[in-house]
Design an enzyme around this catalytic site. Structure first.
Site, PDB file in Angstrom:
ATOM      1  N   GLN A   1       5.665   6.951  14.618  1.00 32.89           N
ATOM      2  CA  GLN A   1       4.495   6.131  14.115  1.00 32.89           C
ATOM      3  C   GLN A   1       4.094   5.366  15.303  1.00 32.89           C
ATOM      4  O   GLN A   1       2.953   4.864  15.549  1.00 32.89           O
ATOM      5  CB  GLN A   1       5.311   4.654  13.350  1.00 32.89           C
TER       6      GLN A   1
ATOM      7  N   ARG B   1     -16.090   3.351   3.730  1.00 32.31           N
ATOM      8  CA  ARG B   1     -16.935   4.322   3.966  1.00 32.31           C
ATOM      9  C   ARG B   1     -16.007   5.587   3.995  1.00 32.31           C
ATOM     10  O   ARG B   1     -16.407   6.808   3.697  1.00 32.31           O
ATOM     11  CB  ARG B   1     -17.372   4.006   5.369  1.00 32.31           C
TER      12      ARG B   1
ATOM     13  N   HIS C   1     -13.953  -2.630  14.698  1.00 31.94           N
ATOM     14  CA  HIS C   1     -14.042  -1.242  14.090  1.00 31.94           C
ATOM     15  C   HIS C   1     -14.452  -0.237  15.225  1.00 31.94           C
ATOM     16  O   HIS C   1     -15.403  -0.547  15.836  1.00 31.94           O
ATOM     17  CB  HIS C   1     -14.879  -1.075  12.971  1.00 31.94           C
TER      18      HIS C   1
ATOM     19  N   GLU D   1       0.819  -1.019   0.089  1.00 29.21           N
ATOM     20  CA  GLU D   1       0.132  -0.071  -0.084  1.00 29.21           C
ATOM     21  C   GLU D   1       0.987   1.305   0.034  1.00 29.21           C
ATOM     22  O   GLU D   1       1.819   1.443   0.785  1.00 29.21           O
ATOM     23  CB  GLU D   1      -0.928  -0.061   1.170  1.00 29.21           C
TER      24      GLU D   1
ATOM     25  N   TYR E   1     -11.498  -5.471  10.359  1.00 27.41           N
ATOM     26  CA  TYR E   1     -10.980  -4.943  11.652  1.00 27.41           C
ATOM     27  C   TYR E   1     -10.697  -6.207  12.635  1.00 27.41           C
ATOM     28  O   TYR E   1     -11.685  -6.453  13.177  1.00 27.41           O
ATOM     29  CB  TYR E   1     -11.872  -3.674  11.930  1.00 27.41           C
TER      30      TYR E   1
HETATM   31  P1  FAD Z   1     -17.998   0.212   7.065  1.00 33.39           P
HETATM   32  O1  FAD Z   1     -17.707  -1.056   6.296  1.00 33.39           O
HETATM   33  O2  FAD Z   1     -19.113   1.055   6.631  1.00 33.39           O
HETATM   34  O3  FAD Z   1     -18.042   0.084   8.486  1.00 33.39           O
HETATM   35  C1  FAD Z   1     -17.914   1.409   9.295  1.00 33.39           C
HETATM   36  C2  FAD Z   1     -18.751   1.208  10.567  1.00 33.39           C
HETATM   37  O4  FAD Z   1     -20.268   0.733  10.364  1.00 33.39           O
HETATM   38  C3  FAD Z   1     -18.373  -0.064  11.367  1.00 33.39           C
HETATM   39  O5  FAD Z   1     -18.499  -0.060  12.711  1.00 33.39           O
HETATM   40  C4  FAD Z   1     -19.283  -1.303  10.910  1.00 33.39           C
HETATM   41  O6  FAD Z   1     -19.244  -2.357  11.744  1.00 33.39           O
HETATM   42  C5  FAD Z   1     -20.507  -0.433  10.609  1.00 33.39           C
HETATM   43  N1  FAD Z   1     -21.376  -1.022   9.428  1.00 33.39           N
HETATM   44  C6  FAD Z   1     -20.743  -1.551   8.074  1.00 33.39           C
HETATM   45  N2  FAD Z   1     -21.811  -1.807   7.412  1.00 33.39           N
HETATM   46  C7  FAD Z   1     -22.787  -1.609   7.929  1.00 33.39           C
HETATM   47  C8  FAD Z   1     -24.320  -1.895   7.623  1.00 33.39           C
HETATM   48  N3  FAD Z   1     -24.596  -2.029   6.319  1.00 33.39           N
HETATM   49  N4  FAD Z   1     -25.204  -1.424   8.470  1.00 33.39           N
HETATM   50  C9  FAD Z   1     -24.999  -0.852   9.595  1.00 33.39           C
HETATM   51  N5  FAD Z   1     -23.690  -0.709  10.100  1.00 33.39           N
HETATM   52  C10 FAD Z   1     -22.729  -0.959   9.238  1.00 33.39           C
HETATM   53  N6  FAD Z   1      -9.812   6.035   4.620  1.00 33.39           N
HETATM   54  C11 FAD Z   1      -9.960   6.803   3.616  1.00 33.39           C
HETATM   55  O7  FAD Z   1     -10.313   7.827   3.934  1.00 33.39           O
HETATM   56  N7  FAD Z   1      -8.878   6.445   2.482  1.00 33.39           N
HETATM   57  C12 FAD Z   1      -8.292   5.426   2.353  1.00 33.39           C
HETATM   58  O8  FAD Z   1      -7.674   5.337   1.341  1.00 33.39           O
HETATM   59  C13 FAD Z   1      -8.504   4.380   3.349  1.00 33.39           C
HETATM   60  N8  FAD Z   1      -7.650   3.004   3.207  1.00 33.39           N
HETATM   61  C14 FAD Z   1      -7.966   2.283   4.036  1.00 33.39           C
HETATM   62  C15 FAD Z   1      -7.419   1.061   3.690  1.00 33.39           C
HETATM   63  C16 FAD Z   1      -7.688   0.045   4.713  1.00 33.39           C
HETATM   64  C17 FAD Z   1      -6.990  -1.520   4.422  1.00 33.39           C
HETATM   65  C18 FAD Z   1      -8.428   0.107   6.027  1.00 33.39           C
HETATM   66  C19 FAD Z   1      -8.508  -1.070   7.034  1.00 33.39           C
HETATM   67  C20 FAD Z   1      -8.837   1.076   6.258  1.00 33.39           C
HETATM   68  C21 FAD Z   1      -8.745   2.454   5.274  1.00 33.39           C
HETATM   69  N9  FAD Z   1      -9.117   3.427   5.529  1.00 33.39           N
HETATM   70  C22 FAD Z   1      -9.167   4.655   4.540  1.00 33.39           C
HETATM   71  C23 FAD Z   1     -10.093   3.989   6.742  1.00 33.39           C
HETATM   72  C24 FAD Z   1     -11.510   3.690   6.721  1.00 33.39           C
HETATM   73  O9  FAD Z   1     -12.195   4.427   5.765  1.00 33.39           O
HETATM   74  C25 FAD Z   1     -12.040   3.954   8.092  1.00 33.39           C
HETATM   75  O10 FAD Z   1     -11.578   2.827   9.035  1.00 33.39           O
HETATM   76  C26 FAD Z   1     -13.721   4.052   8.204  1.00 33.39           C
HETATM   77  O11 FAD Z   1     -13.814   4.337   9.541  1.00 33.39           O
HETATM   78  C27 FAD Z   1     -14.350   2.706   7.983  1.00 33.39           C
HETATM   79  O12 FAD Z   1     -14.339   2.348   6.656  1.00 33.39           O
HETATM   80  P2  FAD Z   1     -15.069   0.843   6.238  1.00 33.39           P
HETATM   81  O13 FAD Z   1     -15.092   1.026   4.488  1.00 33.39           O
HETATM   82  O14 FAD Z   1     -14.534  -0.339   7.058  1.00 33.39           O
HETATM   83  O15 FAD Z   1     -16.810   1.291   6.578  1.00 33.39           O
END
Ligand code: FAD
Length: 286
Positions: free
Chosen positions: A209, A106, A146, A16, A142
């Site tokens: 870090q 998200r 999360h 990454e 996570y």
């Molecule tokens: P989601 O999957 O939407 O989950 C967020 C929360 O909502 C969780 O608590 C989950 O349990 C809950 N949830 C999920 N789906 C539902 C549903 N359908 N109904 C009800 N609750 C639900 N951020 C950036 O801005 N840019 C990046 O490039 C970036 N890269 C990342 C790469 C990796 C490998 C990781 C692990 C994270 C990265 N992030 C990045 C951070 C990420 O955007 C955050 O951790 C964010 O808070 C959650 O994103 P998510 O896609 O996991 O969210």
């Protein structure tokens, strides 16, 4: 090429990288990218405005550069601060550049920026992307829960929604204790999540870090890790070498346990990525 096809053939090894700050020219990452290409990872993912940095405009450009050098790119796409029409435009751009792999996210909610409400979760974005073309879609997971979820059981149920919406494979948040990853994996499989899951490994190689890790990511720090960090924290060369060795140890154990893939958070540090790649090349290919 769709990244999901790789998991059928091998333990996937990916990197990454992140774009430079929006005030710097994009070229500042090109030297790093050239060095990373030489290590021949299975794919390189590019973050998009991570931590609200607003540097998303570079992500497409960097992903194109990766592709032009013969490595498969994956572009991250957060949705919470974008409208459906903005996401649609970005998807058009991604398609135009021939990028086929997207990490649908998200994004973090910034208390100072009211979310646009077209997509509340990554699962909403995944459904939308699937209406817009044929992409390989990854999601984040996570191992230590999360922070917005009540507990890991609730988080895993939500992760299942993400997979049911169409995530082809998953990449984990970083962790330092492999047993937390194995426990999570067991829960995910028990919940019927059967897609490949890559383990996210971040080599901790400098003191800044460590401080950031402790305050922002919430990963638990095993005794062995804390001991290494407190012994070598003030000696940059020793800390770098110890951080590399710690990450290599994690990877060896994960691969021996049959993990689907390793996703290395390179922090744009080609030296560290090289040292780790060289140390595990025989293991990853075994
Ligand atoms: P989601 O999957 O939407 O989950 C967020 C929360 O909502 C969780 O608590 C989950 O349990 C809950 N949830 C999920 N789906 C539902 C549903 N359908 N109904 C009800 N609750 C639900 N951020 C950036 O801005 N840019 C990046 O490039 C970036 N890269 C990342 C790469 C990796 C490998 C990781 C692990 C994270 C990265 N992030 C990045 C951070 C990420 O955007 C955050 O951790 C964010 O808070 C959650 O994103 P998510 O896609 O996991 O969210």
């Amino acid at each position: 090429m769709y990244i999901r096809e790789l998991f059928e053939k091998k333990t996937v090894f990916s990197f990454e990288v992140f774009p430079p700050k929006k005030t710097s020219p994009v070229e500042v990452v090109y030297n790093t990218l050239d060095e990373l290409h030489d290590l021949k990872p299975d794919f390189i993912s590019v973050t998009f405005s991570a931590g609200g940095s607003g540097n998303g405009q570079y992500a497409c450009e960097i992903a194109s550069r990766i592709k032009s050098k013969g490595i498969e790119p994956m572009i991250h796409l957060p949705c919470i601060n974008y409208s459906a029409s903005e996401i649609s435009d970005t998807l058009d751009e991604i398609k135009k550049r021939g990028i086929e792999n997207i990490l649908a996210l998200r994004g973090d909610i910034n208390p100072d920026i009211p979310p646009k409400r077209d997509f509340l979760h990554a699962s909403d974005l995944i459904e939308y992307i699937n209406t817009k073309g044929n992409f390989d879609i990854a999601g984040a997971c996570y191992p230590e829960c999360h922070p917005d979820a009540g507990d890991i059981e609730e988080d895993v149920l939500n992760l299942k929604k993400k997979v049911d919406a169409g995530a082809d494979h998953l990449i984990s948040q970083l962790f330092f204790d492999n047993s937390s990853f194995y426990e999570f994996l067991w829960k995910a499989r028990a919940a019927g999540i059967n897609v490949p899951i890559e383990a996210g490994i971040m080599p901790v190689v400098n003191k800044r870090q460590i401080e950031r890790m402790v305050t922002t990511c919430g990963a638990s720090l095993p005794k062995k890790f804390v001991k290494i960090m407190s012994r070598f924290g003030d000696d940059p060369d020793a800390l770098r070498d110890a951080g590399i060795a710690y990450a290599v140890n994690q990877i060896v154990d994960l691969v021996a346990s049959g993990v689907d893939g390793i996703h290395l958070y390179t922090m744009n540090n080609a030296y560290v990525a090289r040292k780790i790649s060289e140390a595990v090349s025989g293991i990853i290919g075994a």
